[in-house]
Design a protein around this motif. Structure first.
Motif, PDB file in Angstrom:
ATOM      1  N   GLU A 280       1.493  11.974  -1.771  1.00  0.00           N
ATOM      2  CA  GLU A 280       2.687  12.088  -2.604  1.00  0.00           C
ATOM      3  C   GLU A 280       2.829  10.832  -3.456  1.00  0.00           C
ATOM      4  OE1 GLU A 280       6.201  14.267  -0.672  1.00  0.00           O
ATOM      5  OE2 GLU A 280       5.324  13.077   0.966  1.00  0.00           O
ATOM      6  N   PHE A 281       3.504  10.968  -4.595  1.00  0.00           N
ATOM      7  CA  PHE A 281       3.751   9.852  -5.493  1.00  0.00           C
ATOM      8  C   PHE A 281       5.225   9.465  -5.418  1.00  0.00           C
ATOM      9  CE2 PHE A 281       4.855   7.954  -9.582  1.00  0.00           C
ATOM     10  CZ  PHE A 281       3.848   7.008  -9.708  1.00  0.00           C
ATOM     11  N   GLY A 282       5.469   8.166  -5.292  1.00  0.00           N
ATOM     12  CA  GLY A 282       6.839   7.676  -5.311  1.00  0.00           C
ATOM     13  C   GLY A 282       7.614   7.917  -4.029  1.00  0.00           C
ATOM     14  N   LYS A 283       6.911   8.174  -2.941  1.00  0.00           N
ATOM     15  CA  LYS A 283       7.554   8.425  -1.645  1.00  0.00           C
ATOM     16  C   LYS A 283       7.131   7.349  -0.650  1.00  0.00           C
ATOM     17  CE  LYS A 283       8.984  12.596  -2.882  1.00  0.00           C
ATOM     18  NZ  LYS A 283      10.222  13.233  -2.741  1.00  0.00           N
ATOM     19  N   PRO A 284       8.077   6.588  -0.103  1.00  0.00           N
ATOM     20  CA  PRO A 284       7.735   5.510   0.832  1.00  0.00           C
ATOM     21  C   PRO A 284       6.970   5.969   2.070  1.00  0.00           C
ATOM     22  CG  PRO A 284      10.009   5.298   0.114  1.00  0.00           C
ATOM     23  CD  PRO A 284       9.506   6.617  -0.406  1.00  0.00           C
ATOM     24  N   ASP A 285       7.130   7.239   2.458  1.00  0.00           N
ATOM     25  CA  ASP A 285       6.448   7.718   3.666  1.00  0.00           C
ATOM     26  C   ASP A 285       5.207   8.553   3.349  1.00  0.00           C
ATOM     27  OD1 ASP A 285       7.891   9.816   2.595  1.00  0.00           O
ATOM     28  OD2 ASP A 285       8.633  10.547   4.521  1.00  0.00           O
ATOM     29  N   ALA A 286       4.681   8.460   2.128  1.00  0.00           N
ATOM     30  CA  ALA A 286       3.470   9.198   1.755  1.00  0.00           C
ATOM     31  C   ALA A 286       2.324   8.804   2.684  1.00  0.00           C
ATOM     32  CB  ALA A 286       3.099   8.911   0.308  1.00  0.00           C
ATOM     33  N   ALA A 287       1.450   9.767   2.964  1.00  0.00           N
ATOM     34  CA  ALA A 287       0.355   9.568   3.917  1.00  0.00           C
ATOM     35  C   ALA A 287      -0.993   9.499   3.197  1.00  0.00           C
ATOM     36  CB  ALA A 287       0.335  10.711   4.926  1.00  0.00           C
ATOM     37  N   ASP A 288      -1.926   8.797   3.834  1.00  0.00           N
ATOM     38  CA  ASP A 288      -3.286   8.719   3.314  1.00  0.00           C
ATOM     39  C   ASP A 288      -3.944  10.081   3.331  1.00  0.00           C
ATOM     40  OD1 ASP A 288      -3.784   5.749   3.058  1.00  0.00           O
ATOM     41  OD2 ASP A 288      -3.188   5.844   5.158  1.00  0.00           O
ATOM     42  N   VAL A 289      -4.749  10.331   2.293  1.00  0.00           N
ATOM     43  CA  VAL A 289      -5.621  11.511   2.223  1.00  0.00           C
ATOM     44  C   VAL A 289      -6.973  11.022   1.721  1.00  0.00           C
ATOM     45  CG1 VAL A 289      -3.763  13.187   1.861  1.00  0.00           C
ATOM     46  CG2 VAL A 289      -4.819  12.080  -0.116  1.00  0.00           C
ATOM     47  N   PRO A 290      -8.037  11.797   1.936  1.00  0.00           N
ATOM     48  CA  PRO A 290      -9.346  11.368   1.426  1.00  0.00           C
ATOM     49  C   PRO A 290      -9.288  11.104  -0.077  1.00  0.00           C
ATOM     50  CG  PRO A 290      -9.626  13.165   2.967  1.00  0.00           C
ATOM     51  CD  PRO A 290      -8.149  13.029   2.732  1.00  0.00           C
ATOM     52  N   TRP A 291      -9.996  10.067  -0.500  1.00  0.00           N
ATOM     53  CA  TRP A 291     -10.003   9.680  -1.907  1.00  0.00           C
ATOM     54  C   TRP A 291     -10.348  10.881  -2.777  1.00  0.00           C
ATOM     55  CZ3 TRP A 291     -13.206   4.509  -1.974  1.00  0.00           C
ATOM     56  CH2 TRP A 291     -12.523   3.536  -1.245  1.00  0.00           C
ATOM     57  N   GLY A 292      -9.628  11.003  -3.878  1.00  0.00           N
ATOM     58  CA  GLY A 292      -9.878  12.077  -4.827  1.00  0.00           C
ATOM     59  C   GLY A 292      -9.075  13.332  -4.568  1.00  0.00           C
ATOM     60  N   THR A 293      -8.325  13.360  -3.468  1.00  0.00           N
ATOM     61  CA  THR A 293      -7.537  14.554  -3.142  1.00  0.00           C
ATOM     62  C   THR A 293      -6.035  14.308  -3.245  1.00  0.00           C
ATOM     63  OG1 THR A 293      -7.443  14.123  -0.752  1.00  0.00           O
ATOM     64  CG2 THR A 293      -9.360  15.353  -1.559  1.00  0.00           C
ATOM     65  N   GLY A 294      -5.645  13.102  -3.591  1.00  0.00           N
ATOM     66  CA  GLY A 294      -4.231  12.749  -3.593  1.00  0.00           C
ATOM     67  C   GLY A 294      -3.668  12.468  -4.971  1.00  0.00           C
ATOM     68  N   LYS A 295      -2.570  11.746  -4.995  1.00  0.00           N
ATOM     69  CA  LYS A 295      -1.784  11.489  -6.207  1.00  0.00           C
ATOM     70  C   LYS A 295      -1.994  10.099  -6.800  1.00  0.00           C
ATOM     71  CE  LYS A 295       0.383  15.413  -5.626  1.00  0.00           C
ATOM     72  NZ  LYS A 295       0.055  16.568  -6.411  1.00  0.00           N
ATOM     73  N   SER A 296      -2.938   9.325  -6.262  1.00  0.00           N
ATOM     74  CA  SER A 296      -3.128   7.949  -6.732  1.00  0.00           C
ATOM     75  C   SER A 296      -4.100   7.829  -7.898  1.00  0.00           C
ATOM     76  CB  SER A 296      -3.621   7.066  -5.579  1.00  0.00           C
ATOM     77  OG  SER A 296      -2.686   7.061  -4.528  1.00  0.00           O
ATOM     78  N   ASP A 297      -4.757   8.928  -8.282  1.00  0.00           N
ATOM     79  CA  ASP A 297      -5.781   8.932  -9.334  1.00  0.00           C
ATOM     80  C   ASP A 297      -6.955   8.041  -8.945  1.00  0.00           C
ATOM     81  OD1 ASP A 297      -7.264   9.365 -11.641  1.00  0.00           O
ATOM     82  OD2 ASP A 297      -5.907   8.242 -12.952  1.00  0.00           O
ATOM     83  N   ALA A 298      -7.579   8.387  -7.824  1.00  0.00           N
ATOM     84  CA  ALA A 298      -8.706   7.601  -7.307  1.00  0.00           C
ATOM     85  C   ALA A 298      -9.846   7.523  -8.320  1.00  0.00           C
ATOM     86  CB  ALA A 298      -9.189   8.181  -5.980  1.00  0.00           C
ATOM     87  N   HIS A 299     -10.137   8.615  -9.001  1.00  0.00           N
ATOM     88  CA  HIS A 299     -11.197   8.596 -10.013  1.00  0.00           C
ATOM     89  C   HIS A 299     -10.832   7.629 -11.138  1.00  0.00           C
ATOM     90  CE1 HIS A 299     -13.772   9.846 -13.325  1.00  0.00           C
ATOM     91  NE2 HIS A 299     -14.576  10.406 -12.418  1.00  0.00           N
ATOM     92  N   GLY A 300      -9.608   7.692 -11.602  1.00  0.00           N
ATOM     93  CA  GLY A 300      -9.155   6.800 -12.665  1.00  0.00           C
ATOM     94  C   GLY A 300      -9.197   5.338 -12.246  1.00  0.00           C
TER      95      GLY A 300
END
Length: 159
Positions: free
Chosen positions: A90-110
């Motif tokens: 999740e983006f902007g949520k203090p309790d967001a959880a880790d997910v494998p790179w490339g599957t989440g909201k952090s823009d791992a590729h970018g």
């Protein structure tokens, strides 16, 4: 490298010691209200110091705090020493959880593309704080697979 959060009034001493011992000091961006949560604060305090002082860029803390990691890295260009690399569900949520790179909201590729653009040669740590045992091992392996895939893509056509 040392990851640290020195008091603001200690910068002269930290810079002097970093230079004397040739040790990089990476300012860690723990979540707001921590001292260095925002790249603006880091840049304000490294101004006038040697390039041995920069950022320990924690992409998960930025994502949890509603800051886009790619934008933060662009802002800190030339001062990124190391990364604590996370992708979150999740983006902007203090309790967001880790997910494998490339599957989440952090823009791992970018993030990886921006590091390549900056010709980054520092340290990247996989930080994965969700799960345990076999589940954790499999998810960290997925992060490594993603990194390898994107690194091949970003390196251009094979010869």
């Amino acid at each position: 490298n040392l990851s640290a959060e020195p008091d603001f009034d200690a910068f002269k001493l930290v810079d002097d010691l970093a230079g004397e011992y040739q040790i990089k000091i990476a300012l860690h961006n723990h979540p707001n209200p921590s001292r260095y949560w925002n790249p603006d604060i880091v840049l304000e305090h490294v101004k006038g110091t040697s390039n041995l002082i920069g950022s320990c860029s924690d992409t998960g803390h930025w994502t949890r705090g509603g800051l886009k990691p790619v934008d933060c890295l662009k802002q800190l260009e030339g001062r990124v020493i190391e990364l604590h690399f996370k992708d979150l569900n999740e983006f902007g949520k203090p309790d967001a959880a880790d997910v494998p790179w490339g599957t989440g909201k952090s823009d791992a590729h970018g993030i990886l593309a921006e590091l390549k653009r900056q010709n980054f040669h520092g340290l990247i740590s996989i930080e994965y704080e969700t799960g345990a045992g076999e589940e954790l091992e499999k998810n960290v392996a997925k992060c490594i697979e993603f990194f390898d895939q994107v690194a091949r893509e970003l390196s251009g056509p094979s010869r």
